[in-house]
Design an enzyme around this catalytic site. Sequence first.
Site, PDB file in Angstrom:
ATOM      1  N   THR A 166    -112.094  46.983 124.898  1.00 19.12           N
ATOM      2  CA  THR A 166    -112.840  47.657 123.839  1.00 19.12           C
ATOM      3  C   THR A 166    -112.258  47.318 122.470  1.00 19.12           C
ATOM      4  O   THR A 166    -112.964  47.334 121.465  1.00 19.12           O
ATOM      5  CB  THR A 166    -112.816  49.190 124.064  1.00 19.12           C
ATOM      6  OG1 THR A 166    -113.371  49.460 125.352  1.00 19.12           O
ATOM      7  CG2 THR A 166    -113.604  49.932 123.009  1.00 19.12           C
ATOM      8  N   TYR A 222    -104.697  46.268 135.378  1.00 15.12           N
ATOM      9  CA  TYR A 222    -106.003  46.458 134.732  1.00 15.12           C
ATOM     10  C   TYR A 222    -107.030  45.771 135.621  1.00 15.12           C
ATOM     11  O   TYR A 222    -107.070  44.540 135.690  1.00 15.12           O
ATOM     12  CB  TYR A 222    -105.925  45.785 133.356  1.00 15.12           C
ATOM     13  CG  TYR A 222    -107.021  46.048 132.346  1.00 15.12           C
ATOM     14  CD1 TYR A 222    -108.160  46.775 132.645  1.00 15.12           C
ATOM     15  CD2 TYR A 222    -106.891  45.551 131.049  1.00 15.12           C
ATOM     16  CE1 TYR A 222    -109.131  46.997 131.681  1.00 15.12           C
ATOM     17  CE2 TYR A 222    -107.864  45.774 130.079  1.00 15.12           C
ATOM     18  CZ  TYR A 222    -108.981  46.492 130.412  1.00 15.12           C
ATOM     19  OH  TYR A 222    -109.941  46.704 129.450  1.00 15.12           O
ATOM     20  N   LYS A 252    -105.430  50.971 135.611  1.00 15.88           N
ATOM     21  CA  LYS A 252    -106.620  51.262 134.831  1.00 15.88           C
ATOM     22  C   LYS A 252    -107.767  50.598 135.558  1.00 15.88           C
ATOM     23  O   LYS A 252    -107.868  49.373 135.605  1.00 15.88           O
ATOM     24  CB  LYS A 252    -106.506  50.705 133.413  1.00 15.88           C
ATOM     25  CG  LYS A 252    -107.786  50.901 132.595  1.00 15.88           C
ATOM     26  CD  LYS A 252    -107.719  50.271 131.220  1.00 15.88           C
ATOM     27  CE  LYS A 252    -108.946  50.601 130.385  1.00 15.88           C
ATOM     28  NZ  LYS A 252    -110.215  50.166 130.972  1.00 15.88           N
TER      29      LYS A 252
END
Lengths: 328, 328, 328, 328
Positions: D59, D147, D175
């Site tokens: 993001t 991730y 994550k």
Amino acid sequence: MPPATSPSAARLPTPLRGVVPPLCTPLTPTGDVDTRSLRALVEHQLVAGVHGLFAVGSTGETAHLSDARRRTTIRTVAEAVAGRVPVLAGVVDTSTARVLDQARAAADAGADALVATAPFYAATHPLETADHFRRVRDGVDLPLFAYDIPASVHTKLAARTVLTLAADGTLAGLKDSSGDLGALRRLLVELRAQGSLDTFSVLTGSELTVDGALLAGAHGVVPGLGNVDPAGYLRVYEAATAGRWDDAAEEQDRLAALFGVIEAGTAAGTGAGAAPGMSTGASALGAFKAALHLLGLIDCPATAAPQTPLNEEAVRSVHTALQRAGLL
Amino acid sequence: MPPATSPSAARLPTPLRGVVPPLCTPLTPTGDVDTRSLRALVEHQLVAGVHGLFAVGSTGETAHLSDARRRTTIRTVAEAVAGRVPVLAGVVDTSTARVLDQARAAADAGADALVATAPFYAATHPLETADHFRRVRDGVDLPLFAYDIPASVHTKLAARTVLTLAADGTLAGLKDSSGDLGALRRLLVELRAQGSLDTFSVLTGSELTVDGALLAGAHGVVPGLGNVDPAGYLRVYEAATAGRWDDAAEEQDRLAALFGVIEAGTAAGTGAGAAPGMSTGASALGAFKAALHLLGLIDCPATAAPQTPLNEEAVRSVHTALQRAGLL
Amino acid sequence: MPPATSPSAARLPTPLRGVVPPLCTPLTPTGDVDTRSLRALVEHQLVAGVHGLFAVGSTGETAHLSDARRRTTIRTVAEAVAGRVPVLAGVVDTSTARVLDQARAAADAGADALVATAPFYAATHPLETADHFRRVRDGVDLPLFAYDIPASVHTKLAARTVLTLAADGTLAGLKDSSGDLGALRRLLVELRAQGSLDTFSVLTGSELTVDGALLAGAHGVVPGLGNVDPAGYLRVYEAATAGRWDDAAEEQDRLAALFGVIEAGTAAGTGAGAAPGMSTGASALGAFKAALHLLGLIDCPATAAPQTPLNEEAVRSVHTALQRAGLL
Amino acid sequence: MPPATSPSAARLPTPLRGVVPPLCTPLTPTGDVDTRSLRALVEHQLVAGVHGLFAVGSTGETAHLSDARRRTTIRTVAEAVAGRVPVLAGVVDTSTARVLDQARAAADAGADALVATAPFYAATHPLETADHFRRVRDGVDLPLFAYDIPASVHTKLAARTVLTLAADGTLAGLKDSSGDLGALRRLLVELRAQGSLDTFSVLTGSELTVDGALLAGAHGVVPGLGNVDPAGYLRVYEAATAGRWDDAAEEQDRLAALFGVIEAGTAAGTGAGAAPGMSTGASALGAFKAALHLLGLIDCPATAAPQTPLNEEAVRSVHTALQRAGLL
């Protein structure tokens, strides 16, 4: 657009034709670039008669090399080549700003031309991809090749993008590692129709269909297997350009058999019978390096971490394949 | 294994060589098989000199045809051909039991050989895929081709599977619509090494690289575009078999340009400027049928529901392409 | 649109809520439908209190069943259920004409509602997909559920398509086996906003996130694992509808542990230590059937050809899992 | 393994719970990091009560930021946070050597923990992926999160890899941006069974199913939309931890509606009616930044090149969405 008389453009034939192997990057046991072996590999290629060299591409384990090692590799190759053939350098990174940093470093290290993919990790729209190539070309004064490699980038370059950027001079050429010779055929027909084929270089990265790609009008080939057997690819190229297509196909068949080494690692069992945990890339690159080591060209067959190394059985199968191909 | 003297095997050359177009299935405006147009299309192909015909394949909209319409199509083609060339029939369904039902119906309708994919919808392991082909072959006494079409089946046939089933006689051949000529090259080299290429037919379904596939040793081609221009593909094939590879490539280039019609539908705007909602398949098959209609070979250019039909602008672009290719 | 008073619509609650297991299809050793075992399985489900049953879905090996066996399965289930709960039937086939044939057969065999995917093998544009569902709904007077299962169909239903067809009454509901609960959440919010959620049934096919899906507003679940442990899913559903979310999650956790049986086949070694050649589907469905056999509900644990059967080690691991889950 | 008393580990709660937004990276019109706006955004998040911040993640346009801009971003965030909450930093690069360089820079810039993906561009085997994480952890003394973001990396982390690296202390957490809540549920059940959940943090990156993920046992969430509405995610989290699941779901529904802004760019027409050429990523990140700009938090809504900016119509639709969500 850069002036037509820029030094780098002068060093790059228009179009670039022939055999341009994507160099393996020899490493020391601790993972540094083995510059001595790299220079030996370069010399081996030049003696064989290659028309150019491509440093830090996918076959050169670019994804596994730090910026410092990429730079060392390009500089070592450029110095060893010393202008005898053009040196293309991969500038593989996730998007424009990062590719520009790679491009500046590659130019500084002596590259004659740059090879960049579309953005990856964060995928782009074709119009954004075109903008990406324009910004990279504007930022660094070296001829720019688009690198179409959907297996790594996970998008395929749109034909429309390539046609537009060939016509407006942004791109000097294409390295097509898509494996999609049908799409490449359509693209070649359209490039010819718009008058681009005299200046825009089309190189296939598919080492199993070089004869077919040349028959379709490609200018040259960037064969990973050419590290191991550059003379074979030169024979394919020379037969093709002489119109001896059956000879080209026969030599390509020999190389296609040799190409089976890429499965040395994934197919090999261990002592206990199970296959080792290894990516297809580690197997292929490990096999190329094992072959270069067995041929006495590089000192250490190691691939970069975290790639699993070939086991002994795999190395033996590479040895056997080299013997069958008449290289040992 | 069936006896070598079975009538159907007798009708199928070993290997099958040449141009074997996958027939479009002409439909009436209400979606029934237009048998009159289908017979006219068959005759057009035979007059051009094709070496075989492939009914109810992907180009024949097999996925959109009911069992009854598939049967009508195969029977109509078999009767119209009347033994002049072999008729291959697609037996496309999700898995073994369903393919066996399709195979029995195709045999009953007069097919000379069957063409089956690996199971789809529920994907199978390569060993399960091999078992699938063995069960289909054992269940119906007709030569069986494996149909490798990852765009539809979403798995690619493993080379090992094809090599094993070629060696043990389960498969009579391969129709390779994978678009992966590199993988096909390796397979051809391995088939030759195990002595299968004299009996096992390798046909490419990639109409853009027929010259390259023949150069690599494929026996023939199953070109969707051959519906529209069979003579063109015969010229490619004849030039290739005569060793006139440059002529083959030149004709292939002309066909590659014509192949652009497949985007007629997806590229065409409507009156308001927006692209119509249309799959790439509907565009390609709609363009082939529009061409056949413009050439006066079929009465109605409709594709099967729910495929969106070409709009007028798209049909005009097909018309222009036919003119440029010298067909109108 | 059919009149609201059609008998079938009357049998289907609006919306359909609760636990609707997708029935396994018990087979005899020779691959026929074992109707005795199927009736026993149905009775086991009804005794547990399920709110509906889904016959010949993916868990029911629909891709591997001939038309005749699909029909036998639906008829047997409908007769065994005898109106006590609604019977949904899968009408899985490649495109509109074929799905319509499946739909007529399913209606004739006694189904109360139909469950159809978007076309596959030949992929469609969203507007073509919408047309497909409309034609299926118009052709057979039964409520129609869209079946979103990208793992098999290789496209995901567009939210816009579902919203439109929910609003205009084409679809009675959605079986979402996409595994994408985020997309389902957005869809639920939009369905609610357009006033569809009172009449349009949203069922998740993801047996691992039933608590989360119900919390997000889904009406029910179609859990493959519900064949083995319907009572567990009923406890999740009842806890959720009573607002006892921690209880729902705890029971869901127990079921998630039990769900590990789906890897029984692919994880199991053979005597020699190597993993058997087996698809993930064959492993999962083989494990469900092995469990049903170990629980005494079906006579034979065989899955349909060409799926590789579980070996003894795999069956033992299913036995252990059933004991741990308190089912044996 | 690092000593348990290392300063950085001390700053990271074990496990990390709550709302940890992945910060957008505000840019100036010329593409530099706008450190003033970044500090304002950080303060906005801290005032809202977030439990941590994640800098230069997807993001945060990490793929589009040069090394220098990544470093500036991490340092700015770390200094602005000043120890009030832990700062996680993305170290996204293609493979081990490059990630290690990123990790050293992030540590130097003040990160409290690192977040790394599996290698991409050159895909790795699960055992190579595990080796990758071990080497990164050994090379830099900071807690390491894996991730899992298959949309960018194009492989999904194997559950076995995560379980092993959680058990041996290599990884501090996960994550999960896979969008596969079913797989996450199974993983959570297995992590709990092996006793890892007290020390190993599981954060979902799926902003549409936070209620369901927390119900399944996840410790927290990393919501891109949390840039725009951190208070909303905090309400979801607080309701969930208080057992008020219906409240959590209701707030999640509001956020799911707001999440529709991600399509602002791709859905918006231009003056001429056609959709602009724009990736889904550019649309989503452009919408988040447009919202932050409309809310007065950042000075310039630009995303990094080559992403196409939102047009005026798109920005208006973001404005409307903010009003509907009660944020304007």
